[in-house]
Structure formats: structure tokens, C-alpha cells
Design a protein around this motif. Structure first.
Motif, PDB file in Angstrom:
ATOM      1  N   ILE A 117      -0.796  -2.175  61.015  1.00  0.00           N
ATOM      2  CA  ILE A 117       0.494  -2.558  61.613  1.00  0.00           C
ATOM      3  C   ILE A 117       1.532  -1.466  61.393  1.00  0.00           C
ATOM      4  O   ILE A 117       2.256  -1.065  62.314  1.00  0.00           O
ATOM      5  N   ALA A 118       1.604  -0.939  60.171  1.00  0.00           N
ATOM      6  CA  ALA A 118       2.571   0.107  59.855  1.00  0.00           C
ATOM      7  C   ALA A 118       2.266   1.379  60.640  1.00  0.00           C
ATOM      8  O   ALA A 118       3.186   2.050  61.139  1.00  0.00           O
ATOM      9  N   MET A 119       0.984   1.728  60.768  1.00  0.00           N
ATOM     10  CA  MET A 119       0.621   2.934  61.504  1.00  0.00           C
ATOM     11  C   MET A 119       0.942   2.791  62.992  1.00  0.00           C
ATOM     12  O   MET A 119       1.435   3.730  63.624  1.00  0.00           O
ATOM     13  N   GLU A 120       0.684   1.627  63.543  1.00  0.00           N
ATOM     14  CA  GLU A 120       0.991   1.414  64.962  1.00  0.00           C
ATOM     15  C   GLU A 120       2.498   1.482  65.204  1.00  0.00           C
ATOM     16  O   GLU A 120       2.951   2.097  66.177  1.00  0.00           O
ATOM     17  N   LYS A 121       3.263   0.894  64.306  1.00  0.00           N
ATOM     18  CA  LYS A 121       4.724   0.934  64.435  1.00  0.00           C
ATOM     19  C   LYS A 121       5.239   2.359  64.347  1.00  0.00           C
ATOM     20  O   LYS A 121       6.068   2.799  65.165  1.00  0.00           O
ATOM     21  N   ARG A 122       4.733   3.114  63.366  1.00  0.00           N
ATOM     22  CA  ARG A 122       5.153   4.513  63.185  1.00  0.00           C
ATOM     23  C   ARG A 122       4.748   5.347  64.394  1.00  0.00           C
ATOM     24  O   ARG A 122       5.505   6.221  64.846  1.00  0.00           O
ATOM     25  N   ALA A 123       3.559   5.093  64.926  1.00  0.00           N
ATOM     26  CA  ALA A 123       3.081   5.838  66.095  1.00  0.00           C
ATOM     27  C   ALA A 123       3.989   5.605  67.290  1.00  0.00           C
ATOM     28  O   ALA A 123       4.381   6.550  67.988  1.00  0.00           O
ATOM     29  N   LYS A 124       4.353   4.353  67.536  1.00  0.00           N
ATOM     30  CA  LYS A 124       5.228   4.029  68.666  1.00  0.00           C
ATOM     31  C   LYS A 124       6.598   4.668  68.492  1.00  0.00           C
ATOM     32  O   LYS A 124       7.182   5.192  69.450  1.00  0.00           O
ATOM     33  N   GLU A 125       7.116   4.637  67.260  1.00  0.00           N
ATOM     34  CA  GLU A 125       8.436   5.238  66.999  1.00  0.00           C
ATOM     35  C   GLU A 125       8.404   6.750  67.253  1.00  0.00           C
ATOM     36  O   GLU A 125       9.322   7.309  67.855  1.00  0.00           O
ATOM     37  N   LEU A 126       7.329   7.412  66.796  1.00  0.00           N
ATOM     38  CA  LEU A 126       7.213   8.857  66.974  1.00  0.00           C
ATOM     39  C   LEU A 126       7.110   9.215  68.447  1.00  0.00           C
ATOM     40  O   LEU A 126       7.803  10.119  68.927  1.00  0.00           O
ATOM     41  N   LEU A 127       6.267   8.504  69.176  1.00  0.00           N
ATOM     42  CA  LEU A 127       6.091   8.800  70.594  1.00  0.00           C
ATOM     43  C   LEU A 127       7.370   8.513  71.374  1.00  0.00           C
ATOM     44  O   LEU A 127       7.723   9.247  72.303  1.00  0.00           O
ATOM     45  N   ASP A 128       8.083   7.459  70.989  1.00  0.00           N
ATOM     46  CA  ASP A 128       9.361   7.153  71.653  1.00  0.00           C
ATOM     47  C   ASP A 128      10.396   8.234  71.381  1.00  0.00           C
ATOM     48  O   ASP A 128      11.148   8.636  72.272  1.00  0.00           O
ATOM     49  N   ALA A 153      -1.821  15.523  70.534  1.00  0.00           N
ATOM     50  CA  ALA A 153      -2.162  16.507  69.494  1.00  0.00           C
ATOM     51  C   ALA A 153      -0.890  17.080  68.864  1.00  0.00           C
ATOM     52  O   ALA A 153      -0.824  17.292  67.652  1.00  0.00           O
ATOM     53  N   ILE A 154       0.124  17.333  69.691  1.00  0.00           N
ATOM     54  CA  ILE A 154       1.392  17.846  69.161  1.00  0.00           C
ATOM     55  C   ILE A 154       2.069  16.781  68.300  1.00  0.00           C
ATOM     56  O   ILE A 154       2.589  17.076  67.222  1.00  0.00           O
ATOM     57  N   ALA A 155       2.045  15.530  68.786  1.00  0.00           N
ATOM     58  CA  ALA A 155       2.647  14.443  68.016  1.00  0.00           C
ATOM     59  C   ALA A 155       1.964  14.291  66.660  1.00  0.00           C
ATOM     60  O   ALA A 155       2.617  14.051  65.643  1.00  0.00           O
ATOM     61  N   ARG A 156       0.647  14.445  66.630  1.00  0.00           N
ATOM     62  CA  ARG A 156      -0.088  14.335  65.359  1.00  0.00           C
ATOM     63  C   ARG A 156       0.387  15.402  64.379  1.00  0.00           C
ATOM     64  O   ARG A 156       0.515  15.150  63.177  1.00  0.00           O
ATOM     65  N   ALA A 157       0.675  16.607  64.896  1.00  0.00           N
ATOM     66  CA  ALA A 157       1.154  17.686  64.025  1.00  0.00           C
ATOM     67  C   ALA A 157       2.507  17.360  63.419  1.00  0.00           C
ATOM     68  O   ALA A 157       2.882  17.912  62.384  1.00  0.00           O
ATOM     69  N   LEU A 158       3.251  16.444  64.037  1.00  0.00           N
ATOM     70  CA  LEU A 158       4.597  16.117  63.560  1.00  0.00           C
ATOM     71  C   LEU A 158       4.616  14.986  62.536  1.00  0.00           C
ATOM     72  O   LEU A 158       5.683  14.670  61.996  1.00  0.00           O
ATOM     73  N   ILE A 159       3.467  14.386  62.281  1.00  0.00           N
ATOM     74  CA  ILE A 159       3.400  13.274  61.319  1.00  0.00           C
ATOM     75  C   ILE A 159       3.937  13.698  59.954  1.00  0.00           C
ATOM     76  O   ILE A 159       4.628  12.955  59.266  1.00  0.00           O
ATOM     77  N   GLY A 160       3.648  14.924  59.562  1.00  0.00           N
ATOM     78  CA  GLY A 160       4.104  15.399  58.254  1.00  0.00           C
ATOM     79  C   GLY A 160       5.512  15.966  58.255  1.00  0.00           C
ATOM     80  O   GLY A 160       5.923  16.584  57.280  1.00  0.00           O
ATOM     81  N   ALA A 161       6.261  15.767  59.346  1.00  0.00           N
ATOM     82  CA  ALA A 161       7.645  16.247  59.478  1.00  0.00           C
ATOM     83  C   ALA A 161       7.770  17.746  59.224  1.00  0.00           C
ATOM     84  O   ALA A 161       8.549  18.193  58.368  1.00  0.00           O
TER      85      ALA A 161
END
Length: 261
Positions: A117-128, A153-161
Motif C-alpha cells: 500500500i505504501a509503495m503504491e501510494k509513493r509510486a502514484k505521488e512520484l508519477l503525479d 526508468a527515469i522515475a525509478r532513478a528518482l526514488i532515492g531523491a
């Protein structure tokens, strides 16, 4: 733009046995700017990227991060500083959904159990935040278009800020609409304060999103240009090392035809 670059290379050299791949290379990347790294095949672009990302430690020179010297001897060193690299192959898992790909290797857990649930929420927030539009974060990556795969792939690179994002030929083999989608994301990265290194052979992409163009030729610096203040012909001449090239010859032929009218 801050006077101190977030990332700077000072006199960086790299050799592989008898082959001198980079010689005394300088490069500065500021927060909130896109720098296109240009050069012909064999100019040293890939080697330079791999020195920044920690794959190939430098032999001479220095790497500075926010004004202080740092040692980047392995990929983890680069990641811990805040450097993220998106290579051409993307390294996505087609059988996994978008959420699983975004958090692959950095999964969120609660009491040793994956916190879906937390990962899905974070994913949606990042993509938005990046204005990335995909049908669902739960569809397999295999069902996405080329452009959508690239932005994931670019969004994945941004997970670590990270503060600096390196994009290796992000629009290669993409169609017009998909290319526009990726370039929109590059602009969004700049707006969000990231420093972006864009490796590309596509001058249209450079014109569309880059602030400066840094040219490598035979492993050495061959000029840094303001994109908006430099002609296409000047940049091509710096890449090829000659003022007489296919672009300038074509321009001369066109001018001759116009004069003859």
C-alpha cells in the motif's frame, strides 16, 4: 543558478591499458540545468558517464560534489552522493508491474513484510509530481510503450531523491510522441531543481531542452556552449573537429541556390 556546481570534474583522466580514454576533462553541472554531453562515437562520453557513476574510478584529476572533493570508486559511492544514472537498456523487469519496478531493490517493508500500500501510494505521488501518465501503476511494464518505459526508468532513478540525473540516449528509437513525452519529463526534472546530464546524438533534443552543450572529442574537452546562443553548425563543427562538414556544406549549397534566384 547557484555559483557552486553540484557536480564538477576537474582535470579527469582515465586510461585502459595503453588506451587513453579521457584526458584532462572538465565538466560542471549546476542544480536546475540540463547539460547535453555530445561527441562522436568513441569521443569518451560513455567512459565519462561511467567515471561519474562509479563504474570506472578515475586515474587522475578530481570529482567535486557541492564544492568539496569526493571519491567515487564504486556505484554505491555515486548513489550515496545523489547521482542516478539511467542507461540505454533501462534494466526494467517486463514481468513486474510499475510499482515493483520502481522499488526493485529498495522495497518498503513493515514488520519484514512488503508494504504494498505504501509503495503504491509513493509510486502514484512520484508519477503525479513528474506529470507521468500511464494507465495504472499495477500494469506489467511489458504492456507499456517505449516512451512510457523510459519515463518509468527515469522515475525509478528518482526514488532515492538524487540531485544529479544522467540520461543515456533517452529518446533513442522512440517515435515523435514518445520522444516529446520523455523531453517533457527532462524539463520537469530541471524545474524540480535536478542537474541533468543528457547524452544524445539528437540535435533536436539538445535544442529542445538543453541549457548548455559540453563537447568531447577524442577524450578531451572541445568546448562548452550556451545552446540558445550557439548555431547548429558551430556545435557540429566542435563535435567533428572541422568547420567543413556535411551540415556546413549543405548550408552553403542552400545559400547558393537562394542567391541564384
Amino acid at each position: 543558478m547557484s555559483a557552486t556546481p553540484v557536480l564538477a570534474l576537474r582535470g579527469v583522466s582515465k586510461r585502459f591499458g595503453a588506451v587513453q580514454a579521457l584526458t584532462d576533462v572538465d565538466l560542471e553541472i549546476h542544480a536546475g540545468e540540463v547539460v547535453a554531453l555530445l561527441g562522436d562515437n568513441g569521443a569518451g562520453k560513455s567512459t565519462l558517464v561511467k567515471t561519474i557513476s562509479g563504474v570506472h574510478p578515475i586515474d587522475e584529476g578530481a570529482i567535486e560534489w557541492e564544492g568539496r572533493p569526493v571519491r567515487v570508486a564504486r556505484p554505491n559511492d555515486a548513489q550515496e552522493l545523489g547521482i542516478a544514472t539511467v542507461y540505454q537498456d533501462l534494466a526494467l523487469c517486463d514481468n513486474l508491474d510499475v510499482v515493483a519496478n520502481l522499488f526493485l531493490g529498495t522495497e518498503l517493508r513493515r514488520a519484514s513484510v512488503l508494504d504494498e500500500i505504501a509503495m503504491e501510494k509513493r509510486a502514484k505521488e512520484l508519477l503525479d509530481t513528474l506529470s507521468i501518465r500511464i494507465p495504472s501503476v499495477r500494469i506489467p511494464v511489458a504492456s507499456l510503450s517505449g516512451g512510457q518505459r523510459q519515463v518509468v526508468a527515469i522515475a525509478r532513478a528518482l526514488i532515492g531523491a538524487p540531485k544529479v540525473v544522467i540520461l543515456d540516449e533517452p529518446t533513442a528509437a522512440l517515435g515523435v510522441e514518445q520522444t516529446a513525452q520523455v523531453l517533457d519529463l527532462v524539463e520537469r526534472l530541471r524545474e524540480n531543481g535536478h542537474g541533468v546530464i543528457l547524452i544524445t546524438h539528437n540535435m533536436a533534443d539538445v535544442r529542445a531542452v538543453a541549457d548548455r552543450a559540453a563537447i568531447l572529442r577524442l577524450g578531451r574537452n572541445n568546448g562548452v556552449f550556451s545552446v540558445k546562443d550557439t548555431s547548429h553548425e558551430e556545435i557540429i563543427a566542435a563535435i567533428t573537429g572541422a568547420t567543413d562538414n556535411a551540415v556546413t556544406r549543405r548550408q552553403a549549397r542552400t545559400a547558393t541556390k537562394e542567391d541564384a534566384k
